[in-house]
Design an enzyme around this catalytic site. Sequence first.
Site, PDB file in Angstrom:
ATOM      1  N   CYS A 141      25.252  -6.242   4.399  1.00  0.00           N
ATOM      2  CA  CYS A 141      25.628  -5.082   5.215  1.00  0.00           C
ATOM      3  C   CYS A 141      27.019  -4.576   4.861  1.00  0.00           C
ATOM      4  CB  CYS A 141      25.544  -5.437   6.697  1.00  0.00           C
ATOM      5  SG  CYS A 141      25.919  -4.048   7.782  1.00  0.00           S
ATOM      6  N   CYS A 184      29.005  -3.158   7.756  1.00  0.00           N
ATOM      7  CA  CYS A 184      29.557  -4.158   8.680  1.00  0.00           C
ATOM      8  C   CYS A 184      30.807  -4.795   8.086  1.00  0.00           C
ATOM      9  CB  CYS A 184      28.571  -5.293   8.939  1.00  0.00           C
ATOM     10  SG  CYS A 184      26.956  -4.813   9.516  1.00  0.00           S
ATOM     11  N   ASP A 185      30.754  -5.121   6.818  1.00  0.00           N
ATOM     12  CA  ASP A 185      31.721  -6.062   6.252  1.00  0.00           C
ATOM     13  C   ASP A 185      32.650  -5.474   5.189  1.00  0.00           C
ATOM     14  OD1 ASP A 185      30.410  -7.832   7.873  1.00  0.00           O
ATOM     15  OD2 ASP A 185      29.126  -8.611   6.290  1.00  0.00           O
TER      16      ASP A 185
END
Lengths: 108, 308
Positions: free
Chosen positions: B134, B137-138
């Site tokens: 992701c 997300c990261d």
Amino acid sequence: MAKPVEVTEQSFDQAVLQSQEPVLVDFWAPWCAPCRHLAPIVEELAGEYDGKVTFTKLNVDEASSIAAKYGIMSIPTVMVFKGGQAVKQIVGLRPKRDFQGALNEVLS
Amino acid sequence: MDSEYDLIVVGAGPTGMTSAMFAGRSNLKTLLIERMVPGGQIATTSTVENYPGFTDGIEGPDLSEAMLEHAKKWGAVTTFNEVTGIRVEGDYRVVETPDGDLRAKALIITSGADHRRLGVPGEMEFMGKGVSNCAVCDGAFFADSPVAVIGGGDGAIDEGLYLTRYASKVTVVHRRNELRASKILAERALANPVMDFAWNSVVQSINGDKVVESVTLKDTASGAISELPVEGVFIYVGLVPNTDYLKGMVDLDSGGHILVNPRMETKISGVFAAGDIRQKAARQLVSAAGDGATAAVSVRNYIKALAG
């Protein structure tokens, strides 16, 4: 339904580490849109474990020293603390059952 | 929560959310059941640029939240649980969960597909410690750091381009010598100064002490082994349909995709399948949503016929 309480660098020690009951911490950030998708699950859990587990969330941008201390490199990450120790860590968007499993183990 | 519905939709990705919205508008009592979080693949997609009407693109998570709200507005109920099996009981189509059975007149299977794993040492050990599926997300955790993106399709290139906002260098590791991604994305990637390419390369291992420090690559042509220092590894090597729980109930193709007729119905009457889980030529967001609408219309007709 119970809403998770936002914890900060100032309140973390008292709200999480000194807590009498286990504490779930949902590490998130405003730029992490997928993190928002975990919210309905965490809120359901907060209802189910009301009175047994304290539910909190921590913004990794604002409380970056705490995120760094626990080596958070991926969000959402959910950690469960008991007696001041991190006892469970669940990384990423996971099934609700995984969170229930971790909480049940911590409570048993 | 009730245990009896007109329709149960298994999986709250774009297909399932669209099905639930259409079914709700047909006054069908609809349950939308999700194993993980709503949104499916678009929950973790950066910008969707090819959904009609959104000329400037829309963030995947924003669109998925809007789709869920849309389904709820028309009465669909959502629940988070895992479906472990389905079965037929007379006129009922039954969904099995660890918390008990749920019954409906019809089912739509929209459980989609999950990221394929590389299956190399280090992949699971470093999940959340540098390995990610992701980018949205990261990505921000890898500011000014070198990262690798594994894969050469739309997913890999789209998310790789997103990572160039943060990373000092994004190396695309691809087993072929040209990208499979659509032309517009491939051209953008090849022109991006932050992007680099390891062609004809496969990952042998992901290495580090506590966190990721490098990946070991093998050149598929020469067999040469090399070490690429990176702090993040983002894996986009395709998708595997989530059909395990359907064990023998429906017909699958060799890739594990469900075979359906043009009404999206499987070989079991009253059990429909739609979206990325079915065998089809195009796996796009708009066709996924379209599948969801087709399946919901078919369910409406099926239930009407049941009532006589």
